[in-house]
Design a protein around this motif. Sequence first.
Motif, mmCIF file in Angstrom:
data_model
loop_
_atom_site.group_PDB
_atom_site.id
_atom_site.type_symbol
_atom_site.label_atom_id
_atom_site.label_comp_id
_atom_site.label_asym_id
_atom_site.label_seq_id
_atom_site.Cartn_x
_atom_site.Cartn_y
_atom_site.Cartn_z
ATOM 1 N N ALA A 154 -4.479 -25.756 -23.326
ATOM 2 C CA ALA A 154 -3.543 -26.400 -24.247
ATOM 3 C C ALA A 154 -2.311 -25.525 -24.453
ATOM 4 C CB ALA A 154 -4.229 -26.684 -25.576
ATOM 5 N N GLN A 155 -2.520 -24.219 -24.557
ATOM 6 C CA GLN A 155 -1.393 -23.302 -24.707
ATOM 7 C C GLN A 155 -0.504 -23.326 -23.473
ATOM 8 O OE1 GLN A 155 -3.240 -19.530 -25.557
ATOM 9 N NE2 GLN A 155 -3.744 -20.070 -27.665
ATOM 10 N N LEU A 156 -1.118 -23.415 -22.295
ATOM 11 C CA LEU A 156 -0.348 -23.455 -21.052
ATOM 12 C C LEU A 156 0.474 -24.737 -20.966
ATOM 13 C CD1 LEU A 156 0.348 -22.226 -18.318
ATOM 14 C CD2 LEU A 156 -1.713 -23.276 -17.376
ATOM 15 N N VAL A 157 -0.120 -25.857 -21.359
ATOM 16 C CA VAL A 157 0.614 -27.127 -21.350
ATOM 17 C C VAL A 157 1.802 -27.058 -22.298
ATOM 18 C CG1 VAL A 157 0.472 -29.561 -21.978
ATOM 19 C CG2 VAL A 157 -1.353 -28.522 -20.639
ATOM 20 N N ALA A 158 1.575 -26.487 -23.499
ATOM 21 C CA ALA A 158 2.668 -26.366 -24.465
ATOM 22 C C ALA A 158 3.780 -25.477 -23.940
ATOM 23 C CB ALA A 158 2.119 -25.817 -25.781
ATOM 24 N N LEU A 159 3.414 -24.394 -23.241
ATOM 25 C CA LEU A 159 4.420 -23.491 -22.682
ATOM 26 C C LEU A 159 5.216 -24.179 -21.580
ATOM 27 C CD1 LEU A 159 5.674 -20.683 -22.490
ATOM 28 C CD2 LEU A 159 3.825 -20.020 -20.946
ATOM 29 N N ARG A 160 4.522 -24.907 -20.712
ATOM 30 C CA ARG A 160 5.218 -25.621 -19.636
ATOM 31 C C ARG A 160 6.161 -26.673 -20.204
ATOM 32 N NH1 ARG A 160 0.075 -26.524 -15.500
ATOM 33 N NH2 ARG A 160 0.189 -24.475 -14.470
ATOM 34 N N THR A 161 5.722 -27.363 -21.252
ATOM 35 C CA THR A 161 6.568 -28.382 -21.873
ATOM 36 C C THR A 161 7.803 -27.754 -22.494
ATOM 37 O OG1 THR A 161 4.620 -29.746 -22.338
ATOM 38 C CG2 THR A 161 6.618 -30.232 -23.586
ATOM 39 N N ALA A 162 7.627 -26.587 -23.124
ATOM 40 C CA ALA A 162 8.752 -25.922 -23.771
ATOM 41 C C ALA A 162 9.818 -25.523 -22.771
ATOM 42 C CB ALA A 162 8.256 -24.705 -24.535
ATOM 43 N N LEU A 163 9.427 -25.285 -21.519
ATOM 44 C CA LEU A 163 10.367 -24.878 -20.488
ATOM 45 C C LEU A 163 11.095 -26.056 -19.860
ATOM 46 C CD1 LEU A 163 8.244 -22.096 -18.744
ATOM 47 C CD2 LEU A 163 10.094 -21.802 -20.392
ATOM 48 N N LYS A 164 10.675 -27.280 -20.176
ATOM 49 C CA LYS A 164 11.306 -28.470 -19.635
ATOM 50 C C LYS A 164 12.364 -28.985 -20.611
ATOM 51 C CE LYS A 164 7.142 -30.023 -17.186
ATOM 52 N NZ LYS A 164 6.144 -31.111 -17.058
ATOM 53 N N PRO A 165 13.269 -29.871 -20.156
ATOM 54 C CA PRO A 165 14.231 -30.471 -21.093
ATOM 55 C C PRO A 165 13.546 -31.157 -22.271
ATOM 56 C CG PRO A 165 14.904 -30.899 -18.835
ATOM 57 C CD PRO A 165 13.546 -30.249 -18.756
ATOM 58 N N ALA A 166 12.384 -31.750 -22.027
ATOM 59 C CA ALA A 166 11.669 -32.401 -23.125
ATOM 60 C C ALA A 166 11.318 -31.404 -24.219
ATOM 61 C CB ALA A 166 10.399 -33.069 -22.600
ATOM 62 N N GLY A 167 11.048 -30.159 -23.816
ATOM 63 C CA GLY A 167 10.706 -29.145 -24.801
ATOM 64 C C GLY A 167 11.850 -28.874 -25.763
ATOM 65 N N LEU A 168 13.101 -28.968 -25.283
ATOM 66 C CA LEU A 168 14.247 -28.787 -26.161
ATOM 67 C C LEU A 168 14.308 -29.890 -27.212
ATOM 68 C CD1 LEU A 168 16.983 -27.780 -23.541
ATOM 69 C CD2 LEU A 168 15.863 -26.289 -25.208
ATOM 70 N N VAL A 169 13.961 -31.104 -26.803
ATOM 71 C CA VAL A 169 13.968 -32.223 -27.747
ATOM 72 C C VAL A 169 12.832 -32.086 -28.748
ATOM 73 C CG1 VAL A 169 13.790 -34.728 -27.982
ATOM 74 C CG2 VAL A 169 15.054 -33.735 -26.055
ATOM 75 N N PHE A 170 11.629 -31.791 -28.233
ATOM 76 C CA PHE A 170 10.462 -31.661 -29.118
ATOM 77 C C PHE A 170 10.667 -30.573 -30.163
ATOM 78 C CE2 PHE A 170 7.581 -33.248 -25.446
ATOM 79 C CZ PHE A 170 8.056 -34.536 -25.648
ATOM 80 N N SER A 171 11.340 -29.485 -29.781
ATOM 81 C CA SER A 171 11.534 -28.362 -30.693
ATOM 82 C C SER A 171 12.709 -28.560 -31.643
ATOM 83 C CB SER A 171 11.752 -27.069 -29.902
ATOM 84 O OG SER A 171 12.971 -27.129 -29.168
ATOM 85 N N GLY A 172 13.479 -29.622 -31.432
ATOM 86 C CA GLY A 172 14.638 -29.874 -32.270
ATOM 87 C C GLY A 172 15.875 -29.108 -31.860
ATOM 88 N N ARG A 173 15.828 -28.413 -30.730
ATOM 89 C CA ARG A 173 16.967 -27.604 -30.285
ATOM 90 C C ARG A 173 17.987 -28.436 -29.496
ATOM 91 N NH1 ARG A 173 16.437 -22.138 -30.567
ATOM 92 N NH2 ARG A 173 17.591 -21.748 -28.647
ATOM 93 N N LEU A 174 17.680 -29.703 -29.238
ATOM 94 C CA LEU A 174 18.610 -30.589 -28.550
ATOM 95 C C LEU A 174 18.650 -31.908 -29.307
ATOM 96 C CD1 LEU A 174 20.492 -31.030 -26.145
ATOM 97 C CD2 LEU A 174 18.528 -31.893 -24.855
ATOM 98 N N GLY A 175 19.831 -32.228 -29.852
ATOM 99 C CA GLY A 175 19.982 -33.446 -30.645
ATOM 100 C C GLY A 175 20.951 -34.413 -30.009
#
Length: 294
Positions: A154-175
């Motif tokens: 689960a941690q690996l999936v979260a890390l991979r997602t954070a490195l993708k453009p989707a991760g910027l959206v999920f984290s709120g860093r891209l609006g």
Amino acid sequence: MTLPSHLLLALLTLSLGAPSAAQTQPPTREPQQRQVIAPNGPDEPVPEVRVMANALTLIRFDASIDRASMELEGRTTRFRLVDVGDHTLVLEMAVEPGDGEKLGVRVRYKDGGSPAYAAFALVSHPRLVDREVEVVRRPRSLEALEAALAEKEAQLVALRTALKPAGLVFSGRLGLEGVQARPIGAVPANAQNEVGVLNGAAYRASTWALAVIRVRNLPGQPAWMPGRARLTRADGTSVKVLSVDMNKAQLAPGEEGLVAVESEAPFWKKGEVFLLELLDRSGAQRLSIPDVKL
């Protein structure tokens, strides 16, 4: 001082041999050599190690222990010898535990495994005494290993997602405003600077701003690493710098690398001009990059 293993065995043999004529004959107890399992948590029962007065007990651990963490109940009043090694504990009691009495022992493992501590209790027995005891940790169950594996996956999936453009959206860093980018011009190296700026780009989003520059360490110069950075507005005020990172540990002579300087969330007008100052790790060299538009 930690005793060598050959001396430990010799002392164990002597301590369990016949007493001198001047000593009172102790009750005969059969020496034992066995293994106990360290409890995995406070809810599990603590194993017992059987000791007696005037006899050495050698306790071996299946992993390196932190000597400074040793907790031994009655250490200063009940023991004639306490010798803590990297994997061993040698005890000789002056006054053994009474009927029903238990003296707690607790020590931390160095490897960070589970359980983190080995714990057991010293007791007396009318017929048996433990000459050598091996303290081991119970192998983790299949269920525990599967749960740990699932957590890491689960941690690996979260890390991979954070490195993708989707991760910027999920984290709120891209609006909705997206990211605006502007180029940063070159700054040649000179007599004061051993590092030159080849090019760069300034990025701005609603919650963050980033200046990224490609730098080159001049040939014949020592290795270079970035240290602190400062971003100064045209009116002389500074904005908070959150981080300074480089895509390499250091730059060898003649080598290029990317340095990223992240600031606090933008509160200034778009395209405002900043002076970016970058200090090397020693603080002795200052690299100034003007006209950084964030």
